[in-house]
Design a protein around this motif. Sequence first.
Motif, short mmCIF file in Angstrom:
data_model
loop_
_atom_site.label_atom_id
_atom_site.label_comp_id
_atom_site.label_asym_id
_atom_site.label_seq_id
_atom_site.Cartn_x
_atom_site.Cartn_y
_atom_site.Cartn_z
N MET A 1 0.81 -1.19 0.00
CA MET A 1 0.00 0.00 0.00
C MET A 1 0.86 1.26 0.00
N LEU A 2 2.15 1.12 0.23
CA LEU A 2 3.02 2.28 0.20
C LEU A 2 3.14 2.82 -1.22
N LEU A 3 3.31 1.93 -2.16
CA LEU A 3 3.47 2.32 -3.56
C LEU A 3 2.28 1.84 -4.39
N PRO A 4 1.96 2.58 -5.44
CA PRO A 4 0.89 2.10 -6.33
C PRO A 4 1.36 0.88 -7.10
N ASP A 5 0.44 0.03 -7.46
CA ASP A 5 0.75 -1.12 -8.30
C ASP A 5 -0.45 -1.45 -9.17
N LYS A 6 -0.52 -2.66 -9.63
CA LYS A 6 -1.58 -3.07 -10.55
C LYS A 6 -2.98 -2.89 -9.95
N HIS A 7 -3.13 -3.12 -8.65
CA HIS A 7 -4.44 -3.08 -8.01
C HIS A 7 -4.63 -1.89 -7.07
N ILE A 8 -3.59 -1.10 -6.87
CA ILE A 8 -3.67 0.07 -5.99
C ILE A 8 -3.35 1.31 -6.81
N THR A 9 -4.30 2.23 -6.88
CA THR A 9 -4.07 3.46 -7.63
C THR A 9 -3.12 4.37 -6.86
N PHE A 10 -2.60 5.38 -7.55
CA PHE A 10 -1.70 6.33 -6.91
C PHE A 10 -2.39 7.02 -5.73
N ALA A 11 -3.64 7.41 -5.90
CA ALA A 11 -4.38 8.09 -4.84
C ALA A 11 -4.59 7.20 -3.62
N GLU A 12 -4.69 5.89 -3.83
CA GLU A 12 -4.89 4.95 -2.72
C GLU A 12 -3.59 4.61 -2.00
N SER A 13 -2.46 4.94 -2.58
CA SER A 13 -1.17 4.60 -1.98
C SER A 13 -0.73 5.67 -0.98
N LEU A 14 0.17 5.28 -0.08
CA LEU A 14 0.71 6.25 0.87
C LEU A 14 1.57 7.28 0.16
N LEU A 15 2.17 6.90 -0.94
CA LEU A 15 2.95 7.84 -1.73
C LEU A 15 2.05 8.95 -2.28
N GLY A 16 0.88 8.59 -2.77
CA GLY A 16 -0.07 9.58 -3.25
C GLY A 16 -0.59 10.46 -2.14
N LEU A 17 -0.85 9.87 -0.97
CA LEU A 17 -1.29 10.66 0.18
C LEU A 17 -0.18 11.59 0.64
N GLY A 18 1.06 11.13 0.57
CA GLY A 18 2.20 11.98 0.91
C GLY A 18 2.31 13.18 -0.02
N ALA A 19 2.02 12.96 -1.29
CA ALA A 19 2.03 14.08 -2.25
C ALA A 19 0.96 15.10 -1.89
N TYR A 20 -0.20 14.62 -1.45
CA TYR A 20 -1.26 15.52 -1.01
C TYR A 20 -0.80 16.32 0.22
N VAL A 21 -0.14 15.65 1.16
CA VAL A 21 0.35 16.33 2.36
C VAL A 21 1.33 17.43 1.98
N LEU A 22 2.25 17.14 1.09
CA LEU A 22 3.22 18.15 0.66
C LEU A 22 2.54 19.33 -0.01
N GLU A 23 1.54 19.06 -0.80
CA GLU A 23 0.80 20.13 -1.46
C GLU A 23 0.04 20.98 -0.44
N THR A 24 -0.45 20.36 0.60
CA THR A 24 -1.23 21.05 1.64
C THR A 24 -0.35 21.93 2.52
N LEU A 25 0.89 21.54 2.72
CA LEU A 25 1.77 22.25 3.64
C LEU A 25 2.44 23.47 3.02
N SER A 26 1.65 24.40 2.51
CA SER A 26 2.23 25.65 2.01
C SER A 26 2.67 26.52 3.19
#
Length: 88
Positions: A1-26
């Motif tokens: 679940m850390l990285l996206p793969d065949k069955h886990i989208t980028f948004a569902e991965s912790l990497l995708g959530l981390g990207a959201y966190v970085l975007e939020t932390l202006s």
Amino acid sequence: MLLPDKHITFAESLLGLGAYVLETLSTPMTIDQVWRSFEKSRGADYPAFHSFDNLVLAVDSLYALGILSLNEDGKLSRYEVSKRHATN
């Protein structure tokens, strides 16, 4: 679940959530403020469900990678790389 793969989208991965966190932390925010921001944007701006535990795991991963820091007030902020460090 850390990285996206065949069955886990980028948004569902912790990497995708981390990207959201970085975007939020202006500006520096507490983990609770980041969570409230995520809850508001869930569905419309962020297409996947994540629990608070997943948010903490994403923040832990970013902190371990040196991308986030914790300031004196206990708020999360993006680690800014100075140009002098980036060129070395």
